[in-house]
Scaffold this active site. Sequence first.
Site, PDB file in Angstrom:
ATOM      1  N   SER A 168      47.137  37.423  41.642  1.00 53.23           N
ATOM      2  CA  SER A 168      47.636  38.721  41.183  1.00 53.23           C
ATOM      3  C   SER A 168      47.810  38.805  39.671  1.00 53.23           C
ATOM      4  O   SER A 168      47.882  39.891  39.116  1.00 53.23           O
ATOM      5  CB  SER A 168      48.978  39.033  41.853  1.00 53.23           C
ATOM      6  N   ASP A 169      47.875  37.645  38.997  1.00 59.23           N
ATOM      7  CA  ASP A 169      48.130  37.662  37.553  1.00 59.23           C
ATOM      8  C   ASP A 169      47.396  36.506  36.874  1.00 59.23           C
ATOM      9  O   ASP A 169      48.010  35.632  36.272  1.00 59.23           O
ATOM     10  CB  ASP A 169      49.634  37.572  37.288  1.00 59.23           C
ATOM     11  N   LEU A 170      46.070  36.524  36.951  1.00 54.24           N
ATOM     12  CA  LEU A 170      45.285  35.464  36.321  1.00 54.24           C
ATOM     13  C   LEU A 170      45.220  35.727  34.820  1.00 54.24           C
ATOM     14  O   LEU A 170      44.374  36.469  34.338  1.00 54.24           O
ATOM     15  CB  LEU A 170      43.878  35.400  36.902  1.00 54.24           C
TER      16      LEU A 170
END
EC number: 2.7.1.166
Length: 239
Positions: A168-170
């Site tokens: 979700s938050d690379l």
Amino acid sequence: MHQLQTKRWGPVTCWYDASRVPGFNEAYFDPAYWQQRDAVLGQSTGRGVTWFVQGPSGALVLRHYWRGGLIGKILGDCFLYSGLARTRCRREYALLTYLAELGLPVPRPVAARVVRQGLCYRADILLERIAEARDLVSLLRERPLSREEWMAVGALIRQLHEHCVWHSDLNSHNLMLDGSGKFWVIDFDKCDVRAPGKWQQGMLDRLLRSLRKELVCNVPFFWQESDWQDVMAGYQAGR
């Protein structure tokens, strides 16, 4: 082998890997427990404080769950309870266990805790600490990455996509390089496994935006647009 155990004390539920934390104690989720034993190795500050501690079987990372955004300023660390299996720590624990068993470069979960308070809950997770690891931003403040290293980043992302793993938050803070030259991915809160789709390109786009943002915020910062071609070359080579 992962030996998942469950303990409950009233509103508190804990899961833990008995092979990693023999003699498990709920106090493991309290930073003061480690401070009193002079077992704190360090800390980092983001949405909250993440603690690095020396556990019974190696170095661990202790993280408390906090809400982000505007709602986080109101509710802080309080999440709506809709069943143990749906709590954020339990879902992250289960996902990381699955990914680690696949051999993907992610931190192994060690323990997790849910504390119910009426309609809400608070949560914590303990993870194995990756030895001698530094995040991409920290590295790029000091030196450029080689073409081979950037290609390894691309190959890692491709590996996640081959297993249908959505992060979700690379961003550049969630990619780590360890002392042996191996790249890892961290922070799998709110991530999952899903069918292939546009989200795969979205993960790549998010990382590129992150690198461009850090380029503006950090001087020096040893990244340039042409490095992204090497990331994509590594990604394509992983097909």
